[in-house]
Motif scaffolding. Structure first.
Motif: not given
Length: 194
Positions: A34, A113, A141-142
């Motif tokens: 992640v 994510d 995240t991301k």
């Protein structure tokens, strides 16, 4: 708090090895791959403080770092299918022990994510954190992998997917989005204000 001054302290793979919880602790948890290690490196502006891998399941120990009297715990990722049952059991025992052994846990960052709805394992971890009473915050995240329109749609969908109104911080280890907000959250937690 000078985030550059963080130092690696130690790594432990089995619960009996964990050091006593003699400092305030801030933990990072989330599923395998992640982006925990990437986030830790970005927060502390260090390229290889935490080991980053494109292969899920690389963090198999609890890695401790210290900064100005605060201990940071990089916890093993959960939910990676391609490991043996015995390894999964060891990880599970290590994580369970960490969270139930009366550690001086001041905050837990739960990383999810942003591109996908939370997995069953994510929701289980979220439920555990809610029930434990430990302060936690959710980091998505991301964020750099989505367009502005996609990002807005995911931020709108997440509260329904997690069935809660917890604060959500979009984060990107690539662009640095969210780093300042996470620094502020850490400073508040380290001073006991969360």
């Amino acid at each position: 708090m000078n985030f550059h001054n963080v130092e690696f302290e130690s790594s432990f793979g089995i619960s009996s090895q964990l050091p006593p919880s003699d400092k305030p602790e801030i933990a990072f948890c989330g599923r395998s791959n992640v982006g925990k290690s990437s986030m830790i490196n970005k927060i502390f502006n260090r390229k290889s403080l935490a080991r980053v891998s494109s292969m899920p399941g690389k963090t198999v120990t609890i890695n401790f770092f210290t900064l100005e009297g605060v201990r940071f715990a990089d916890l093993p990722g959960y939910g990676y299918a391609k490991v043996s049952k015995s390894e999964k059991a060891r990880w599970g025992k290590l994580m369970e022990y960490y969270f139930t052994s009366e550690r001086n846990l001041w905050l837990c960052f739960l990383l999810l994510d942003i591109r996908h709805p939370p997995s069953k394992d994510d929701l289980t971890m979220l439920s555990f954190l809610r029930e434990s009473g430990n302060p936690f915050t959710i980091v998505l995240t991301k964020a750099d992998k989505l367009s502005k329109k996609e990002l807005a749609a995911r931020l709108e969908a997440f509260p329904q997917e997690i069935e809660g109104d917890e604060h959500l911080t979009p984060f990107s280890s690539k662009t640095g989005q969210g780093v300042e907000q996470l620094h502020e959250i850490i400073i508040q937690a380290a001073s006991g204000n969360i």
